[in-house]
Design a protein around this motif. Structure first.
Motif, PDB file in Angstrom:
ATOM      1  N   GLU A   1     -15.900  27.140  15.492  1.00 24.40           N
ATOM      2  CA  GLU A   1     -14.351  26.733  16.295  1.00 24.40           C
ATOM      3  C   GLU A   1     -14.229  27.398  17.935  1.00 24.40           C
ATOM      4  N   GLN A   2     -14.319  29.050  18.093  1.00 27.43           N
ATOM      5  CA  GLN A   2     -13.946  29.438  18.992  1.00 27.43           C
ATOM      6  C   GLN A   2     -14.399  29.468  20.514  1.00 27.43           C
TER       7      GLN A   2
ATOM      8  N   ALA B   1     -15.884  25.885  20.521  1.00 28.47           N
ATOM      9  CA  ALA B   1     -15.879  24.687  20.847  1.00 28.47           C
ATOM     10  C   ALA B   1     -14.232  24.551  22.050  1.00 28.47           C
ATOM     11  N   VAL B   2     -13.121  25.608  22.021  1.00 29.75           N
ATOM     12  CA  VAL B   2     -12.382  25.833  22.935  1.00 29.75           C
ATOM     13  C   VAL B   2     -12.639  26.548  23.613  1.00 29.75           C
ATOM     14  N   GLU B   3     -13.480  27.276  23.882  1.00 24.31           N
ATOM     15  CA  GLU B   3     -14.489  27.804  25.603  1.00 24.31           C
ATOM     16  C   GLU B   3     -14.970  26.726  25.847  1.00 24.31           C
TER      17      GLU B   3
ATOM     18  N   GLY C   1     -14.777  23.682  25.230  1.00 21.74           N
ATOM     19  CA  GLY C   1     -13.353  22.110  25.944  1.00 21.74           C
ATOM     20  C   GLY C   1     -15.223  21.411  25.425  1.00 21.74           C
TER      21      GLY C   1
ATOM     22  N   ARG D   1     -16.178  19.709  21.086  1.00 26.76           N
ATOM     23  CA  ARG D   1     -16.590  20.280  19.971  1.00 26.76           C
ATOM     24  C   ARG D   1     -18.129  19.556  19.025  1.00 26.76           C
TER      25      ARG D   1
END
Length: 303
Positions: free
Chosen positions: A209-210, A212-214, A216, A218
């Protein structure tokens, strides 16, 4: 005293596993991993403490010990005469648990020692010339990431960035500590083995999850995990490190969560059940210690 043994050693460990099975996928992975690891440790410590109490009771039943310390071994034994085997079984189980915990602790210490290398200019990335596809984070001060050339060649630049972000998330959140706690809990009580496997899965999900955030995307993280899993299939894991590809057939679950994320409930109330079970076991263990002291006091002549 027997009820303390039943509650903390027999009932609570499998009960907390059941509670965690119900809640694991309903909580955000990072919070769920913390709750599971610490609750399991509390339950494991309570179990071992109860075994210690009954092992001490077994020793206190020995007539020579009673004469030395001034109490009646017969009075101590009569307290659990209907289950006279429990104190001695507890002593055997305690010995086995202690050996398991020490062995597990040494394995973790040795794994961390083997993984430490000096990197130039404070870099956190070590690229190893090896056709085998491997990528993992090695915790430490500072930690670092190891990627083989075999793995790097399989990934696009975007997928490689996703892989690095995943491993950096492990290091930043110190996930190795949660894994260590869960595995020590499993060493304390075999029923907690599933918790250790689930914590391992949840920290991987949290890192996914982290990442995917970094980056941008998934999908990029899911693709990186899938490519890495296929490449590493059938190959032995390194003895240390936090892998982007965890074992146990959980890769499809991780990819599915990335591509079709399920709604989670960000509520502390859902954590109350496992935490309450762990707290109840700890409190009941305190009662067991108090009861043993009361029993030994009552077993003294003139009481």
């Amino acid at each position: 005293m027997f009820d303390h043994f039943v509650w903390s050693v027999v009932v609570v460990p499998p009960l907390i596993v059941l509670a965690m099975r119900l809640l694991a996928d309903r909580l955000p992975p990072s919070g769920a991993a913390v709750t599971m690891a610490w609750s399991a440790v509390a339950v494991g410590v309570a179990s071992m403490t109860n075994l210690t109490v009954f092992a001490l009771k077994a020793i206190a039943e020995i007539p020579a010990v009673g004469r030395t310390f001034g109490w009646s071994g017969r009075v101590v034994a009569d307290d659990t005469a209907y289950v006279s085997w429990v104190p001695w079984l507890s002593a055997a189980l305690l010995g086995a648990a202690l050996v398991s915990v020490v062995r597990r602790w040494r394995q973790h210490r040795e794994a961390l020692r083997l993984g430490q290398v000096a990197l130039p200019d404070g870099s956190q990335l070590l690229v190893v010339s090896d056709p085998t596809a491997q990528a993992f984070a090695v915790p430490g001060r500072p930690g670092h990431i190891v990627v083989t050339t075999g793995m790097r060649q399989l990934l696009t630049d975007r997928q490689f960035d996703a892989l690095l972000a995943h491993e950096h998330a492990h290091l930043a959140a110190r996930h190795h500590r949660l894994i260590r706690l869960a595995e020590l809990a499993a060493a304390m009580h075999p029923a907690l083995w599933w918790v250790a496997r689930q914590v391992d899965y949840l920290v991987e999900r949290a890192a996914d999850e982290q990442a995917a955030v970094e980056v941008g995307s998934r999908r990029s993280v899911a693709q990186a995990i899938g490519v890495a899993a296929l490449a590493a299939s059938g190959r032995p894991d390194t003895p240390y490190g936090l892998h982007a590809v965890s074992s146990g057939g959980v890769v499809p679950r991780r990819v599915a969560q990335l591509l079709n994320p399920q709604a989670t409930v960000r509520s502390r109330l859902l954590r109350v059940l496992p935490v309450s079970l762990a707290l109840a076991s700890v409190i009941w263990t305190g009662e067991a210690i108090y009861d043993l002291c009361e029993l030994l006091n009552a077993a003294r002549p003139g009481r």
